[in-house]
Design a protein around this motif. Structure first.
Motif, PDB file in Angstrom:
ATOM      1  N   ASN A   1      -5.159   3.852   8.393  1.00 23.15           N
ATOM      2  CA  ASN A   1      -5.929   2.818   7.702  1.00 23.15           C
ATOM      3  C   ASN A   1      -7.354   2.699   8.249  1.00 23.15           C
ATOM      4  O   ASN A   1      -8.181   1.983   7.693  1.00 23.15           O
ATOM      5  CB  ASN A   1      -5.225   1.457   7.766  1.00 23.15           C
TER       6      ASN A   1
ATOM      7  N   TYR B   1       8.190   4.205  -1.123  1.00 20.71           N
ATOM      8  CA  TYR B   1       7.391   4.145   0.110  1.00 20.71           C
ATOM      9  C   TYR B   1       8.172   4.838   1.237  1.00 20.71           C
ATOM     10  O   TYR B   1       8.909   4.221   2.001  1.00 20.71           O
ATOM     11  CB  TYR B   1       7.024   2.701   0.478  1.00 20.71           C
TER      12      TYR B   1
ATOM     13  N   TYR C   1      -2.876  -8.994   5.707  1.00 21.97           N
ATOM     14  CA  TYR C   1      -1.659  -9.469   6.374  1.00 21.97           C
ATOM     15  C   TYR C   1      -1.663 -10.949   6.732  1.00 21.97           C
ATOM     16  O   TYR C   1      -1.472 -11.318   7.878  1.00 21.97           O
ATOM     17  CB  TYR C   1      -1.386  -8.590   7.607  1.00 21.97           C
TER      18      TYR C   1
ATOM     19  N   PHE D   1       0.626  -6.871  -3.379  1.00 21.58           N
ATOM     20  CA  PHE D   1       0.117  -6.826  -1.992  1.00 21.58           C
ATOM     21  C   PHE D   1      -1.414  -6.719  -2.013  1.00 21.58           C
ATOM     22  O   PHE D   1      -2.111  -7.435  -1.290  1.00 21.58           O
ATOM     23  CB  PHE D   1       0.757  -5.605  -1.337  1.00 21.58           C
TER      24      PHE D   1
ATOM     25  N   GLY E   1       3.924   4.020  12.446  1.00 22.09           N
ATOM     26  CA  GLY E   1       3.771   3.557  11.060  1.00 22.09           C
ATOM     27  C   GLY E   1       2.590   4.168  10.329  1.00 22.09           C
ATOM     28  O   GLY E   1       2.207   3.694   9.271  1.00 22.09           O
ATOM     29  N   SER E   2       1.981   5.205  10.909  1.00 23.75           N
ATOM     30  CA  SER E   2       0.743   5.791  10.363  1.00 23.75           C
ATOM     31  C   SER E   2      -0.350   4.737  10.208  1.00 23.75           C
ATOM     32  O   SER E   2      -1.210   4.837   9.328  1.00 23.75           O
ATOM     33  CB  SER E   2       0.994   6.510   9.026  1.00 23.75           C
ATOM     34  N   ASN E   3      -0.287   3.732  11.079  1.00 23.00           N
ATOM     35  CA  ASN E   3      -1.320   2.685  11.045  1.00 23.00           C
ATOM     36  C   ASN E   3      -2.712   3.257  11.315  1.00 23.00           C
ATOM     37  O   ASN E   3      -3.711   2.719  10.832  1.00 23.00           O
ATOM     38  CB  ASN E   3      -1.018   1.604  12.086  1.00 23.00           C
TER      39      ASN E   3
ATOM     40  N   PHE F   1       4.401  -6.709   2.503  1.00 24.47           N
ATOM     41  CA  PHE F   1       4.468  -5.416   3.185  1.00 24.47           C
ATOM     42  C   PHE F   1       5.900  -5.102   3.638  1.00 24.47           C
ATOM     43  O   PHE F   1       6.334  -3.957   3.584  1.00 24.47           O
ATOM     44  CB  PHE F   1       3.484  -5.354   4.360  1.00 24.47           C
TER      45      PHE F   1
ATOM     46  N   GLU G   1      -8.512  -0.309   0.493  1.00 33.31           N
ATOM     47  CA  GLU G   1      -7.722   0.342   1.560  1.00 33.31           C
ATOM     48  C   GLU G   1      -7.822   1.849   1.476  1.00 33.31           C
ATOM     49  O   GLU G   1      -7.875   2.413   0.388  1.00 33.31           O
ATOM     50  CB  GLU G   1      -6.246  -0.052   1.438  1.00 33.31           C
TER      51      GLU G   1
ATOM     52  N   SER H   1      -5.657   5.224   3.239  1.00 28.72           N
ATOM     53  CA  SER H   1      -4.540   5.673   4.073  1.00 28.72           C
ATOM     54  C   SER H   1      -4.668   7.180   4.229  1.00 28.72           C
ATOM     55  O   SER H   1      -4.340   7.935   3.313  1.00 28.72           O
ATOM     56  CB  SER H   1      -3.195   5.332   3.417  1.00 28.72           C
TER      57      SER H   1
ATOM     58  N   TYR I   1       1.978   4.502  -3.217  1.00 28.24           N
ATOM     59  CA  TYR I   1       0.975   3.439  -3.306  1.00 28.24           C
ATOM     60  C   TYR I   1       0.852   2.863  -4.718  1.00 28.24           C
ATOM     61  O   TYR I   1      -0.070   2.103  -5.003  1.00 28.24           O
ATOM     62  CB  TYR I   1      -0.388   3.974  -2.815  1.00 28.24           C
TER      63      TYR I   1
ATOM     64  N   THR J   1       1.875  -3.853  11.069  1.00 26.90           N
ATOM     65  CA  THR J   1       0.682  -3.417  10.382  1.00 26.90           C
ATOM     66  C   THR J   1      -0.373  -2.832  11.284  1.00 26.90           C
ATOM     67  O   THR J   1      -0.238  -2.826  12.495  1.00 26.90           O
ATOM     68  CB  THR J   1       0.039  -4.637   9.716  1.00 26.90           C
ATOM     69  N   ALA J   2      -1.411  -2.397  10.608  1.00 30.45           N
ATOM     70  CA  ALA J   2      -2.577  -1.962  11.349  1.00 30.45           C
ATOM     71  C   ALA J   2      -3.161  -3.149  12.101  1.00 30.45           C
ATOM     72  O   ALA J   2      -3.069  -4.274  11.643  1.00 30.45           O
ATOM     73  CB  ALA J   2      -3.625  -1.416  10.391  1.00 30.45           C
TER      74      ALA J   2
ATOM     75  N   THR K   1       3.219  -3.125  -4.471  1.00 29.96           N
ATOM     76  CA  THR K   1       1.938  -2.742  -3.857  1.00 29.96           C
ATOM     77  C   THR K   1       0.777  -3.406  -4.604  1.00 29.96           C
ATOM     78  O   THR K   1      -0.214  -3.825  -3.986  1.00 29.96           O
ATOM     79  CB  THR K   1       1.778  -1.207  -3.832  1.00 29.96           C
TER      80      THR K   1
ATOM     81  N   ILE L   1       7.381  -3.674   0.678  1.00 27.90           N
ATOM     82  CA  ILE L   1       6.894  -2.299   0.455  1.00 27.90           C
ATOM     83  C   ILE L   1       7.703  -1.324   1.307  1.00 27.90           C
ATOM     84  O   ILE L   1       8.127  -0.271   0.845  1.00 27.90           O
ATOM     85  CB  ILE L   1       5.383  -2.189   0.802  1.00 27.90           C
TER      86      ILE L   1
END
Ligand code: AVI
Length: 327
Positions: A172, A58, A41, A222, A167-169, A49, A288, A290, A212, A7-8, A219, A52
């Motif tokens: 976020n 996703y 998290y 989550f 992960g394109s964290n 997650f 959130e 993204s 999403y 995760t982020a 999601t 997901i």
């Protein structure tokens, strides 16, 4: 299932980390109401997650994993290490699944590599070490548990550090947080070291929105789990049946956003904060964002934070980028 964070980073972009109680108090007292996605998290949230990441809708996890396999050698070439040994620091490694293929390819290419996964979850790092020992015993793995910037290893003169943030964290974070984070990473690297980013790119808004807002409702669970966490940790009495997940994507800004929408006029109390929070019917908590990127924006952000964009690999079918930057 043991928890596995992927995760982020908590606190990584925040100006002054305040903790859940202070953040919830400020976030639920403001207008609009807000809660930070960094609190998603906990154990249950990490497991959700994980689910997901396996959902058909996703796409980022799947696309990034395929690209890491496909471009492993190209990425190594782009680092241009001149044959120096590499110390790979993965920020928020989680269970390290996605990095295995990269490490395997780099070892095969003859790179001298030490892998230093960094994560706040000791359990995720234990799992990762066991997996690597099983599947890639030739790799030297030295995990670092805790805040990235507090545990960042002192660079040795002969090794090049390569920081990975996948992960394109980064998405976020707000733009300002992302830049602050990248500047901190840059401050820990020496000139000639590198940063590898995995970033989700702008694409058909339907595709992003579906990622999403899955029909399976994972999601949604989550997102709602955040309220469960506040109930447990702050003695709150959120009724999860009276809030609903709402996802949106704005193609103009390239931002997916998630909200929790109150389904009725209601009051929620916190024993720990000794406060009441009022919700109107339809009032939301913004939980959130993204960010989906464009190349020009990433180039500008890299330049602004002390990096030079060296290589850009893009999946054309489902736009996603692996970006090699030089410090
Ligand atoms: C961790 N992060 C990059 C994920 C994302 O896509 O923003 C978290 C997530 N939220 C909902 N689905 C996935």
């Amino acid at each position: 299932l043991p928890p596995a964070r992927d995760t982020a980073p908590p606190e990584a972009g925040a100006a002054a980390p305040r903790g859940l109680a202070a953040d919830a108090l400020a976030g639920l007292s403001g207008s609009p109401k807000r809660l930070s996605s960094k609190y998603f998290y906990d154990d249950r949230g990490s497991r959700l997650f994980e689910r997901i990441m396996r959902l058909p809708s996703y796409y980022p996890t799947r696309v990034e994993a395929a690209m890491l396999r496909r471009h492993a050698r190209d990425l190594l070439d782009a680092l241009d290490t001149g044959g120096s040994p590499i110390e790979m620091l993965e920020l928020g490694s989680g269970d390290g699944r996605k990095t295995l293929a990269l490490c395997r390819a780099w070892l095969k290419a003859g790179a001298e590599l030490v892998y230093r996964p960094m994560d706040i979850s000791a359990q995720a790092l234990d799992q990762l070490s066991a997996r690597m020992a099983r599947q890639l015993p030739a790799l030297a793995v030295h995990p670092l548990c805790g805040d990235y910037f507090q545990t960042w290893p002192i660079p040795s003169a002969r090794r090049r550090q390569v920081a990975l943030f996948l992960g394109s964290n980064l998405g976020n974070f707000t733009d300002e947080e992302a830049r602050r984070f990248l500047r901190r990473v840059r401050a820990h690297l020496r000139r000639g070291d590198s940063l590898l980013l995995g970033l989700d790119l702008r694409k058909d808004p339907h595709t992003v929105l579906a990622a999403y807002d899955d029909p399976e409702g994972v999601t949604a669970a989550f997102n709602l789990n955040l309220l469960r966490r506040l109930n447990r940790e702050l003695g709150m009495d959120f009724d999860l049946d009276r809030f609903r997940h709402y996802a949106s994507y704005c193609p103009l800004q390239g931002v997916a956003r998630s909200f929790l929408v109150s389904q009725a006029r209601q009051t929620v109390r916190s024993a720990l904060l000794r406060r009441e929070f009022h919700f109107g019917a339809g009032e939301f908590i913004y939980t959130e964002q993204s960010q989906k990127y464009e190349r020009a924006g990433v180039e500008a952000m890299a330049a602004d934070t002390g990096f030079e964009l060296r290589a850009w690999f893009e999946d054309p079918a489902l736009p996603y980028a692996l970006v090699a930057c030089r410090a």
